[in-house]
Design an enzyme around this catalytic site. Structure first.
Site, PDB file in Angstrom:
ATOM      1  NE  ARG A   7      10.402  -1.301  -1.241  1.00  0.00           N
ATOM      2  CZ  ARG A   7      11.170  -0.979  -0.192  1.00  0.00           C
ATOM      3  NH1 ARG A   7      10.804  -1.308   1.017  1.00  0.00           N
ATOM      4  NH2 ARG A   7      12.316  -0.348  -0.382  1.00  0.00           N
ATOM      5  CG  LEU A   8       4.374  -7.545  -4.295  1.00  0.00           C
ATOM      6  CD1 LEU A   8       4.017  -8.184  -5.634  1.00  0.00           C
ATOM      7  CD2 LEU A   8       3.250  -6.604  -3.839  1.00  0.00           C
TER       8      LEU A   8
END
Length: 219
Positions: free
Chosen positions: A192-193
């Site tokens: 989720r970066l």
């Protein structure tokens, strides 16, 4: 693009509850930063949209969010039809719910999600009707069957009347343009970066030649 091993999964901890416990993660070979994008979000969109042709199924599908004058929102998927120097254009029935809400509250949000390449574009802006001439030009480019489909209730009668001739543009049908004030480009990354770049219109710059502030957003 390589899809990581973590697969989507769901759990049902109780009969009335459904819970997503995992989601596929992606590891695209490219990255996204303010230094890598075009000075204009419309040019950047054109680059991304062109690149997904033949890779993404129906890339012109876009979510359109409108709201009533009191702020009650509604959302649906429509088809993006044109990008010009002012913004994003789609066509619809002017008597529809979306059109009524755009008349009451002339602002909209639209978004594109291209799952196959894990890219998303989000746009917020003001709306305006396209000119009758622009609607006419687009309408004439459509197949006769599509033209007839805009007057479905009288379809058989109109088929007999017009046959394979061009069908006149109905008064109740035409285009809307979303003139962006904010555009965000999103590229999915592992854990989720995600890479996120946002364009904000500089206040006072003209709609036909806007100036933009470009910034990176936190994942």
């Amino acid at each position: 693009m390589r899809i990581l091993d973590t697969a989507s999964a769901i759990a049902q901890p109780s009969p009335d509850k459904l819970q997503v416990t995992a989601h596929q993660q992606y590891n695209p070979p490219e990255s996204l930063s303010p230094a890598q994008v075009a000075p204009s979000p419309l040019d950047q969109f054109r680059t991304w949209f062109t690149s997904v042709q033949g890779v993404v199924a129906e890339p012109e599908s876009m979510f359109l969010c409108t709201a009533t004058a009191s702020g009650i929102p509604s959302a649906r998927i429509v088809l993006f039809k044109q990008l010009d120097r002012r913004g994003f254009v789609f066509y619809t029935n002017y008597t529809s719910r979306k059109s009524h809400e755009l008349l009451e509250n002339p602002h909209a949000a639209i978004s594109f999600y291209w799952r196959e390449v894990h890219k998303q574009v989000r746009i917020v802006g003001r709306v305006e009707k396209v000119s009758r001439e622009e609607s006419e030009e687009y309408y004439r480019s459509r197949p006769v069957g599509s033209q007839l489909g805009e007057i479905q209730a009288r379809l058989e009668e109109v088929k007999e009347r017009f046959g394979e001739k061009d069908v006149p543009l109905p008064e109740f049908w035409g285009g809307w343009r979303v003139v962006p004030d904010e555009v965000e480009f999103w590229l999915g990354k592992p854990s989720r970066l995600h890479d996120r770049v946002r364009y904000l219109r500089i206040e006072g710059s003209p709609d036909d030649a806007p100036q933009w502030k470009i910034e990176r957003l936190a994942p």
